[in-house]
Design a protein around this motif. Structure first.
Motif, PDB file in Angstrom:
ATOM      1  N   GLY A  21       0.788  -1.233   0.000  1.00 39.65           N
ATOM      2  CA  GLY A  21       0.000   0.000   0.000  1.00 39.65           C
ATOM      3  C   GLY A  21       0.814   1.275   0.000  1.00 39.65           C
ATOM      4  N   ARG A  22       2.063   1.203   0.423  1.00 39.88           N
ATOM      5  CA  ARG A  22       2.954   2.368   0.441  1.00 39.88           C
ATOM      6  C   ARG A  22       4.384   1.866   0.507  1.00 39.88           C
ATOM      7  N   ASP A  23       5.321   2.745   0.228  1.00 43.13           N
ATOM      8  CA  ASP A  23       6.737   2.408   0.337  1.00 43.13           C
ATOM      9  C   ASP A  23       7.239   2.989   1.651  1.00 43.13           C
ATOM     10  N   ALA A  24       7.642   2.113   2.588  1.00 39.65           N
ATOM     11  CA  ALA A  24       8.053   2.592   3.901  1.00 39.65           C
ATOM     12  C   ALA A  24       8.881   1.562   4.651  1.00 39.65           C
ATOM     13  N   ARG A  43       4.805  -0.782  -2.506  1.00 43.11           N
ATOM     14  CA  ARG A  43       3.584  -0.886  -3.315  1.00 43.11           C
ATOM     15  C   ARG A  43       3.709  -1.930  -4.406  1.00 43.11           C
TER      16      ARG A  43
END
Length: 102
Positions: A21-24, A43
């Motif tokens: 869902g996100r790059d983290a 993602r």
């Protein structure tokens, strides 16, 4: 820690979550077997190396180093991967600790 300083840089053990869902960087986790891993989500889907490339890009950005300095050395198709980052190992370790909020 999930990383260790080596002669020419830093070696990092990463647990990847593709399609996250996100790059983290989500911190550090100690697994049931006692192994520490850097939790990373991207993602990208785990197809054709896209997730591995996204993890490399995330690490290079977090550490402020060029893409050519970050290399996947083990676990290309596994959830737990080993990346090697070339440079000043001690400085890279400090930056990664900050990025992982340790």
């Amino acid at each position: 820690m999930p990383w260790r300083v080596i002669r020419d840089g830093l070696e990092v053990r990463v647990r990847a979550t593709p399609r996250g869902g996100r790059d983290a960087i989500d911190g550090i986790e100690t697994r049931a077997d006692g192994l520490s891993v850097l939790k990373v989500r991207v993602r990208a889907a785990p197809e054709d190396g896209a997730a591995n490339t996204a993890i490399r890009d995330l690490l290079k950005t977090a550490l402020g180093c060029p893409a050519r300095a970050v290399r996947l050395t083990a676990g290309a198709t596994a959830r737990v991967k080993i990346f090697r980052i070339e440079g000043d190992g001690e400085a890279l370790a400090r930056r990664l600790a900050t990025a992982a909020a340790v």
